[in-house]
Scaffold this motif. Structure first.
Motif, short mmCIF file in Angstrom:
data_model
loop_
_atom_site.label_atom_id
_atom_site.label_comp_id
_atom_site.label_asym_id
_atom_site.label_seq_id
_atom_site.Cartn_x
_atom_site.Cartn_y
_atom_site.Cartn_z
N ARG A 25 0.81 -1.12 -0.07
CA ARG A 25 0.04 -0.02 0.12
C ARG A 25 0.79 1.25 0.07
N ARG A 26 1.95 1.13 0.49
CA ARG A 26 2.98 2.35 1.02
C ARG A 26 3.53 2.52 -0.50
N ILE A 27 4.10 1.57 -1.13
CA ILE A 27 4.87 1.56 -2.38
C ILE A 27 3.67 2.05 -3.55
N PHE A 28 2.69 1.59 -3.38
CA PHE A 28 1.77 1.90 -4.50
C PHE A 28 1.05 3.26 -4.54
N ASP A 29 1.01 3.73 -3.47
CA ASP A 29 0.57 5.10 -2.87
C ASP A 29 1.73 6.18 -3.53
N LEU A 30 2.94 5.73 -3.22
CA LEU A 30 4.02 6.43 -3.71
C LEU A 30 3.93 6.79 -5.58
N TYR A 31 3.80 5.26 -5.89
CA TYR A 31 3.90 5.22 -7.37
C TYR A 31 2.60 5.88 -7.90
N GLY A 32 1.37 5.94 -7.30
CA GLY A 32 0.57 6.59 -7.80
C GLY A 32 0.66 8.03 -8.02
N ARG A 33 1.25 8.64 -6.84
CA ARG A 33 1.66 10.02 -6.85
C ARG A 33 2.69 10.42 -7.77
N MET A 34 3.65 9.46 -7.98
CA MET A 34 4.81 9.70 -9.12
C MET A 34 4.39 9.66 -10.50
N VAL A 35 3.37 8.81 -10.60
CA VAL A 35 2.56 8.64 -12.21
C VAL A 35 1.74 10.05 -12.27
N THR A 36 1.21 10.57 -11.43
CA THR A 36 0.38 11.66 -11.30
C THR A 36 1.41 12.84 -11.73
N ALA A 37 2.44 13.00 -10.98
CA ALA A 37 3.46 14.01 -11.34
C ALA A 37 4.15 14.03 -12.68
N GLY A 38 4.02 12.75 -13.42
CA GLY A 38 4.72 12.80 -14.50
C GLY A 38 6.08 12.20 -14.52
N HIS A 39 6.47 11.56 -13.43
CA HIS A 39 7.70 10.84 -13.39
C HIS A 39 7.90 9.52 -13.89
N TRP A 40 7.18 8.66 -13.41
CA TRP A 40 6.95 7.40 -13.71
C TRP A 40 5.80 6.96 -14.66
N ARG A 41 6.11 5.80 -15.50
CA ARG A 41 5.00 5.44 -16.18
C ARG A 41 4.66 3.77 -16.20
N ASP A 42 5.68 3.16 -15.51
CA ASP A 42 5.41 1.58 -15.54
C ASP A 42 5.85 1.17 -14.24
N TYR A 43 5.79 -0.19 -13.91
CA TYR A 43 6.34 -0.84 -12.86
C TYR A 43 6.50 -2.31 -13.18
N ALA A 44 7.29 -2.99 -12.25
CA ALA A 44 7.55 -4.51 -12.53
C ALA A 44 7.69 -4.87 -10.94
N MET A 45 7.19 -6.23 -10.72
CA MET A 45 7.52 -6.60 -9.32
C MET A 45 8.17 -8.01 -9.60
N HIS A 46 9.12 -8.40 -8.75
CA HIS A 46 9.54 -9.78 -8.80
C HIS A 46 9.71 -10.46 -7.26
N PHE A 47 9.51 -11.63 -7.22
CA PHE A 47 9.66 -12.40 -6.01
C PHE A 47 10.37 -13.55 -6.16
N ASP A 48 11.46 -13.46 -5.33
CA ASP A 48 12.39 -14.62 -5.30
C ASP A 48 12.40 -15.36 -3.89
N ILE A 49 13.15 -16.16 -3.72
CA ILE A 49 13.21 -16.83 -2.31
C ILE A 49 14.15 -16.05 -1.48
N ASP A 50 15.13 -15.01 -1.85
CA ASP A 50 15.67 -14.20 -0.95
C ASP A 50 15.56 -12.87 -0.82
N VAL A 51 14.77 -12.22 -1.96
CA VAL A 51 14.58 -10.97 -2.21
C VAL A 51 13.28 -10.67 -2.74
N ALA A 52 12.32 -9.55 -2.51
CA ALA A 52 11.31 -9.06 -3.37
C ALA A 52 11.65 -7.78 -3.93
#
Length: 114
Positions: A25-52
């Motif tokens: 929720r915290r990450i997507f809140d920031l992502y939404g505000r950065m999209v609105t400001a025009g900084h970001w356009r896309d995202y990707a997530m990766h989940f592994d055994i030792d790191v997300a």
């Protein structure tokens, strides 16, 4: 005759590292505000055994502008969360996600006049 392959049970799979609901929720809140400001356009997530990982892109075809990593095995040392730049430099590490995301929050601050 056909051969039936057994469906892997919970014991057969290793546990993946993931962000919990509050962190996402915290990450997507920031992502939404950065999209609105025009900084970001896309995202990707990766989940592994030792790191997300969460990656944010300026454009879809580019390298990610930032990576947010969660590595639980570093929790007792440097903190489970890290903010990594597009060139691979670690910008911030810590135990609290909001403090790790603080450099990105500063980019959204604007001076407002009355």
């Amino acid at each position: 005759m056909s051969v039936v392959a057994p469906f892997p049970g919970p014991r057969d799979r290793r546990a993946l590292t993931a962000f919990d609901r509050v962190e996402l929720r915290r990450i997507f809140d920031l992502y939404g505000r950065m999209v609105t400001a025009g900084h970001w356009r896309d995202y990707a997530m990766h989940f592994d055994i030792d790191v997300a990982s969460f990656a944010a892109f300026r454009r879809s075809a580019d390298r990610p502008e930032i990576w947010i990593h969660k590595c639980p095995e570093l929790h007792s040392k440097q903190g489970a969360f890290s903010l990594v730049s597009e060139h691979g430099a670690v910008l911030k590490r810590g135990h609290d996600l909001s403090q790790v995301l603080a450099p990105l929050e500063r980019r959204l601050m604007r001076l407002v006049r009355d």
